[in-house]
Design a protein around this motif. Structure first.
Motif, mmCIF file in Angstrom:
data_model
loop_
_atom_site.group_PDB
_atom_site.id
_atom_site.type_symbol
_atom_site.label_atom_id
_atom_site.label_comp_id
_atom_site.label_asym_id
_atom_site.label_seq_id
_atom_site.Cartn_x
_atom_site.Cartn_y
_atom_site.Cartn_z
ATOM 1 N N LYS A 31 0.830 -1.194 0.000
ATOM 2 C CA LYS A 31 0.000 0.000 0.000
ATOM 3 C C LYS A 31 0.865 1.245 0.000
ATOM 4 C CE LYS A 31 -3.954 2.083 2.329
ATOM 5 N NZ LYS A 31 -4.873 1.984 3.488
ATOM 6 N N GLY A 32 0.639 2.109 -0.983
ATOM 7 C CA GLY A 32 1.462 3.305 -1.102
ATOM 8 C C GLY A 32 1.020 4.421 -0.180
ATOM 9 N N HIS A 33 1.904 5.395 -0.015
ATOM 10 C CA HIS A 33 1.595 6.568 0.792
ATOM 11 C C HIS A 33 0.898 7.599 -0.103
ATOM 12 C CE1 HIS A 33 2.184 10.333 3.002
ATOM 13 N NE2 HIS A 33 2.366 9.591 4.075
ATOM 14 N N PRO A 34 -0.297 8.066 0.263
ATOM 15 C CA PRO A 34 -1.019 9.021 -0.591
ATOM 16 C C PRO A 34 -0.326 10.375 -0.632
ATOM 17 C CG PRO A 34 -2.161 8.736 1.494
ATOM 18 C CD PRO A 34 -1.061 7.716 1.481
ATOM 19 N N LEU A 35 -0.421 11.030 -1.775
ATOM 20 C CA LEU A 35 0.214 12.327 -1.956
ATOM 21 C C LEU A 35 -0.621 13.146 -2.943
ATOM 22 C CD1 LEU A 35 3.030 13.497 -0.929
ATOM 23 C CD2 LEU A 35 3.761 13.196 -3.301
ATOM 24 N N LYS A 36 -1.066 14.299 -2.496
ATOM 25 C CA LYS A 36 -1.840 15.192 -3.365
ATOM 26 C C LYS A 36 -0.945 16.346 -3.804
ATOM 27 C CE LYS A 36 -6.312 17.501 -3.760
ATOM 28 N NZ LYS A 36 -7.583 17.849 -3.068
ATOM 29 N N VAL A 37 -0.842 16.530 -5.130
ATOM 30 C CA VAL A 37 0.062 17.512 -5.728
ATOM 31 C C VAL A 37 -0.756 18.596 -6.421
ATOM 32 C CG1 VAL A 37 1.973 17.856 -7.348
ATOM 33 C CG2 VAL A 37 1.739 15.674 -6.127
ATOM 34 N N LEU A 38 -0.365 19.853 -6.196
ATOM 35 C CA LEU A 38 -1.021 20.981 -6.851
ATOM 36 C C LEU A 38 0.039 21.866 -7.476
ATOM 37 C CD1 LEU A 38 -3.949 23.094 -5.440
ATOM 38 C CD2 LEU A 38 -1.982 24.244 -6.404
ATOM 39 N N SER A 39 -0.239 22.368 -8.680
ATOM 40 C CA SER A 39 0.645 23.341 -9.319
ATOM 41 C C SER A 39 -0.185 24.532 -9.769
ATOM 42 C CB SER A 39 1.369 22.722 -10.523
ATOM 43 O OG SER A 39 2.250 23.664 -11.116
ATOM 44 N N TYR A 40 0.347 25.752 -9.517
ATOM 45 C CA TYR A 40 -0.461 26.943 -9.787
ATOM 46 C C TYR A 40 0.443 28.123 -10.141
ATOM 47 C CZ TYR A 40 -4.821 29.673 -9.165
ATOM 48 O OH TYR A 40 -5.959 30.425 -9.347
ATOM 49 N N ASN A 41 0.199 28.723 -11.312
ATOM 50 C CA ASN A 41 0.833 29.980 -11.685
ATOM 51 C C ASN A 41 -0.039 31.108 -11.138
ATOM 52 O OD1 ASN A 41 1.359 32.453 -13.150
ATOM 53 N ND2 ASN A 41 2.512 31.259 -14.645
ATOM 54 N N LEU A 42 0.511 31.904 -10.238
ATOM 55 C CA LEU A 42 -0.276 32.901 -9.503
ATOM 56 C C LEU A 42 -0.440 34.234 -10.226
ATOM 57 C CD1 LEU A 42 1.220 32.439 -5.921
ATOM 58 C CD2 LEU A 42 -0.718 31.248 -6.961
ATOM 59 N N ARG A 43 0.267 34.428 -11.325
ATOM 60 C CA ARG A 43 0.278 35.722 -12.035
ATOM 61 C C ARG A 43 0.529 36.877 -11.058
ATOM 62 N NH1 ARG A 43 -0.617 37.861 -16.955
ATOM 63 N NH2 ARG A 43 -1.454 39.982 -17.072
ATOM 64 N N PHE A 44 1.541 36.727 -10.252
ATOM 65 C CA PHE A 44 1.972 37.727 -9.262
ATOM 66 C C PHE A 44 0.821 38.350 -8.483
ATOM 67 C CE2 PHE A 44 2.199 39.698 -13.512
ATOM 68 C CZ PHE A 44 1.345 40.777 -13.383
ATOM 69 N N GLY A 45 -0.248 37.576 -8.304
ATOM 70 C CA GLY A 45 -1.344 38.029 -7.457
ATOM 71 C C GLY A 45 -2.144 39.185 -8.008
ATOM 72 N N GLU A 46 -2.075 39.395 -9.320
ATOM 73 C CA GLU A 46 -2.776 40.533 -9.919
ATOM 74 C C GLU A 46 -4.298 40.436 -9.758
ATOM 75 O OE1 GLU A 46 -2.998 42.934 -14.184
ATOM 76 O OE2 GLU A 46 -2.400 40.829 -14.167
ATOM 77 N N LEU A 47 -4.828 39.217 -9.816
ATOM 78 C CA LEU A 47 -6.276 39.041 -9.878
ATOM 79 C C LEU A 47 -6.913 38.619 -8.564
ATOM 80 C CD1 LEU A 47 -6.453 37.198 -13.325
ATOM 81 C CD2 LEU A 47 -6.606 39.650 -12.861
ATOM 82 N N ALA A 48 -6.130 38.474 -7.512
ATOM 83 C CA ALA A 48 -6.682 38.017 -6.229
ATOM 84 C C ALA A 48 -5.784 38.460 -5.090
ATOM 85 C CB ALA A 48 -6.823 36.493 -6.226
ATOM 86 N N SER A 49 -6.329 38.409 -3.891
ATOM 87 C CA SER A 49 -5.529 38.695 -2.695
ATOM 88 C C SER A 49 -4.784 37.435 -2.274
ATOM 89 C CB SER A 49 -6.435 39.165 -1.557
ATOM 90 O OG SER A 49 -7.275 38.103 -1.133
ATOM 91 N N LEU A 50 -3.754 37.604 -1.460
ATOM 92 C CA LEU A 50 -3.047 36.442 -0.923
ATOM 93 C C LEU A 50 -3.960 35.634 -0.008
ATOM 94 C CD1 LEU A 50 0.515 37.866 -0.198
ATOM 95 C CD2 LEU A 50 -0.267 36.532 -2.162
ATOM 96 N N GLU A 51 -4.877 36.308 0.660
ATOM 97 C CA GLU A 51 -5.848 35.597 1.503
ATOM 98 C C GLU A 51 -6.707 34.655 0.660
ATOM 99 O OE1 GLU A 51 -5.001 39.535 3.586
ATOM 100 O OE2 GLU A 51 -5.243 38.816 1.518
#
Length: 265
Positions: A31-51
């Motif tokens: 049985k393997g160890h589960p791992l959830k991977v996410l990748s995201y280009n943030l566009r230097f936060g132009e369109l959203a807050s860090l929150e």
């Protein structure tokens, strides 16, 4: 004769018990160890807050995150609400994750680069600069983190962002990636914005020795996706199993994030 048969029965029962325990142990080992991977280009936060960005990451509950277009203490006219903010430190604080950061260029009074968030500690991190051939727009890099899992297993997680100038430049960078990572023996995941579509030379040929964990869904532009340039790749096949993959439909950047649910063996 009766006594002999009695001992045969006892040993048979014990043998079956031992076989059952051995089979159970083998099943646990497989049985393997589960791992959830996410990748995201943030566009230097132009369109959203860090929150907002941190809240999205928390809602996905990933184990490791590859981030691109990560500003640290810059002052951009296009994103005045982010001026002076340390993206990687604040995102780490707001998500409760550990952080690693690689500056690729100085920009507008601060730094611009790539980052990693992780639930698990790093054995070590390092930056490898990618080639800047003629026609390149700017310096690009790999950020590598050797991640230590609670099981004692380790894998190398890499965040990257290839140049957007031309396929020729990205093909050279893809070749450099393969050369730089060739000697790493432990399991690998590389994720990020490759700026190339699946049929481009930098992906179809440059990454042909890698397996793809992410879905084929388009990732840009986030409001009406028409192209895929964000990926999660892994190797070797024997160490990984992909359980699920998807592309969250969230418009906090001009890119959509990509997610893969995996197991490491």
């Amino acid at each position: 004769m009766i006594r002999i048969k009695y001992w045969i029965i006892i040993f048979s029962i014990l043998g079956l018990g031992f076989l059952s325990v051995s089979t159970s142990a083998q099943h646990t080992e497989d049985k393997g160890h589960p791992l959830k991977v996410l990748s995201y280009n943030l566009r230097f936060g132009e369109l959203a807050s860090l929150e907002e960005l941190a809240e999205f990451i928390k809602s996905e509950n990933p184990d490791v995150v590859a981030l691109q277009e990560v500003d640290v203490r810059t002052n951009r006219e296009r994103a005045p609400h982010q001026n002076g903010k340390d993206f990687i430190t604040e995102l780490g604080f707001r998500t409760g994750m550990l952080t690693a950061y690689a500056r690729t260029i100085d920009y507008s009074g601060g730094y611009y680069g790539i980052g990693i968030l992780s639930k698990y500690p790093f054995e070590k991190t390092r930056k490898i600069l990618l080639p800047v051939p003629e026609g390149s727009n700017e310096q690009r890099a790999l950020l590598l983190a050797d991640v230590e899992l609670p099981t004692g297993q380790q894998f190398t997680f890499i965040s990257t962002h290839l140049d957007h100038s031309s396929s020729k430049v990205r093909t050279i960078q893809a070749k450099a990636i393969n050369k730089a990572l060739k000697k790493i023996k432990q399991p690998l995941i590389i994720a990020g914005d490759f700026n190339g579509q699946p049929d481009s030379p930098e992906i179809s040929k440059g990454m042909r020795n890698w397996l793809q964990a992410c879905s084929p869904d388009f990732t840009i532009p986030s409001q009406n996706p028409k192209s895929k340039i964000d990926y999660i790749f892994y190797r070797p096949a024997k160490n990984w199993k992909v359980k699920n993959s998807y592309t969250p439909q969230v418009t906090l950047s001009d890119h959509l994030p990509v997610v893969a649910e995996m197991e490491i063996h």
